[in-house]
Motif scaffolding. Structure first.
Motif, PDB file in Angstrom:
ATOM      1  N   VAL A  42       7.065  13.870  11.865  1.00  0.00           N
ATOM      2  CA  VAL A  42       6.032  12.985  12.408  1.00  0.00           C
ATOM      3  C   VAL A  42       5.434  12.135  11.277  1.00  0.00           C
ATOM      4  O   VAL A  42       5.205  10.939  11.433  1.00  0.00           O
ATOM      5  CB  VAL A  42       4.947  13.794  13.149  1.00  0.00           C
ATOM      6  CG1 VAL A  42       3.758  12.924  13.519  1.00  0.00           C
ATOM      7  CG2 VAL A  42       5.535  14.460  14.392  1.00  0.00           C
ATOM      8  N   LYS A  43       5.226  12.750  10.107  1.00  0.00           N
ATOM      9  CA  LYS A  43       4.673  12.027   8.957  1.00  0.00           C
ATOM     10  C   LYS A  43       5.596  10.873   8.548  1.00  0.00           C
ATOM     11  O   LYS A  43       5.137   9.750   8.342  1.00  0.00           O
ATOM     12  CB  LYS A  43       4.494  12.997   7.785  1.00  0.00           C
ATOM     13  CG  LYS A  43       4.063  12.333   6.499  1.00  0.00           C
ATOM     14  CD  LYS A  43       4.047  13.324   5.357  1.00  0.00           C
ATOM     15  CE  LYS A  43       3.918  12.569   4.047  1.00  0.00           C
ATOM     16  NZ  LYS A  43       4.461  13.301   2.932  1.00  0.00           N
ATOM     17  N   ILE A  44       6.900  11.139   8.467  1.00  0.00           N
ATOM     18  CA  ILE A  44       7.858  10.095   8.089  1.00  0.00           C
ATOM     19  C   ILE A  44       7.870   8.994   9.148  1.00  0.00           C
ATOM     20  O   ILE A  44       7.881   7.802   8.827  1.00  0.00           O
ATOM     21  CB  ILE A  44       9.272  10.688   7.914  1.00  0.00           C
ATOM     22  CG1 ILE A  44       9.311  11.580   6.680  1.00  0.00           C
ATOM     23  CG2 ILE A  44      10.324   9.582   7.794  1.00  0.00           C
ATOM     24  CD1 ILE A  44      10.610  12.324   6.515  1.00  0.00           C
ATOM     25  N   PHE A  45       7.883   9.390  10.413  1.00  0.00           N
ATOM     26  CA  PHE A  45       7.902   8.435  11.517  1.00  0.00           C
ATOM     27  C   PHE A  45       6.716   7.467  11.406  1.00  0.00           C
ATOM     28  O   PHE A  45       6.879   6.251  11.512  1.00  0.00           O
ATOM     29  CB  PHE A  45       7.869   9.204  12.838  1.00  0.00           C
ATOM     30  CG  PHE A  45       7.856   8.348  14.063  1.00  0.00           C
ATOM     31  CD1 PHE A  45       8.954   7.559  14.395  1.00  0.00           C
ATOM     32  CD2 PHE A  45       6.755   8.322  14.904  1.00  0.00           C
ATOM     33  CE1 PHE A  45       8.945   6.778  15.540  1.00  0.00           C
ATOM     34  CE2 PHE A  45       6.734   7.544  16.046  1.00  0.00           C
ATOM     35  CZ  PHE A  45       7.837   6.764  16.360  1.00  0.00           C
ATOM     36  N   HIS A  46       5.543   7.987  11.145  1.00  0.00           N
ATOM     37  CA  HIS A  46       4.354   7.132  11.030  1.00  0.00           C
ATOM     38  C   HIS A  46       4.333   6.350   9.716  1.00  0.00           C
ATOM     39  O   HIS A  46       3.896   5.201   9.683  1.00  0.00           O
ATOM     40  CB  HIS A  46       3.080   7.966  11.184  1.00  0.00           C
ATOM     41  CG  HIS A  46       2.866   8.436  12.588  1.00  0.00           C
ATOM     42  ND1 HIS A  46       2.532   7.598  13.612  1.00  0.00           N
ATOM     43  CD2 HIS A  46       2.972   9.671  13.139  1.00  0.00           C
ATOM     44  CE1 HIS A  46       2.429   8.279  14.737  1.00  0.00           C
ATOM     45  NE2 HIS A  46       2.703   9.540  14.480  1.00  0.00           N
TER      46      HIS A  46
END
Length: 173
Positions: free
Chosen positions: A132-136
């Protein structure tokens, strides 16, 4: 200030300054002779030296690195796979569309990386914190799913790990 206080404070101050300078010189000397730096060595490769399998503690508590050889054919296959599937969005040391891949072995376990390459959307949807961190972090840009086998993905990872130190210079006494 009294004369007694100056007689104590001045030598003590000089001792602290000399100790700090000496410590910095020792630290700098150690950093210049270590290749690659200890904090970067985990599951990485030093161009042709192999891939680190794990680290083991010695009786003194120091960490040693266990290195195994990687098949040059696997690295060559990984090179071709990287150029054909990954290079449009990734580089080793630079952010392109997605993150730089050098040091991927330190950021995530290999099994996680394989899952990410196969279907990043699934990992994001599962709520995986790092996914999720990478996606954002990359403006919610979805990485395409690849129909690569685990072996092919591992060859790409082996290639990335074998190339991440290429071009770095080590200064040795």
């Amino acid at each position: 200030m009294s004369k007694n206080l100056l007689e104590i404070a001045m030598p003590a101050s000089l001792l602290v300054v000399a100790g700090a300078i000496g410590g910095c010189l020792l630290l700098l000397g150690g950093e210049l002779t270590r290749f690659p730096p200890d904090e970067l060595v985990n599951e990485s490769t030093c161009s042709g030296m192999g891939v680190a399998d794990s680290s083991q503690a010695t009786s003194s508590g120091a960490q040693t690195l266990v290195v195994s050889e990687v098949d040059p054919a696997a690295i060559a296959a990984g090179d071709a796979l990287f150029k054909g599937n990954c290079a449009q969005c990734h580089a080793l040391h630079d952010v392109v569309v997605g993150p730089a891949l050098a040091g991927i072995g330190q950021r995530r376990p290999r099994a996680w990386t394989v899952s990410w390459v196969k279907n990043s959307s699934k990992l994001v949807a599962s709520g995986d914190e790092y996914a999720v961190k990478i996606f954002h972090q990359y403006q919610k840009q979805q990485m395409p799913s690849f129909q690569l086998s685990n072996e092919e993905i591992n060859q790409i990872i082996d290639y990335v790990e074998s190339e991440q130190w290429r071009g770095m210079v080590s200064v040795v006494d």
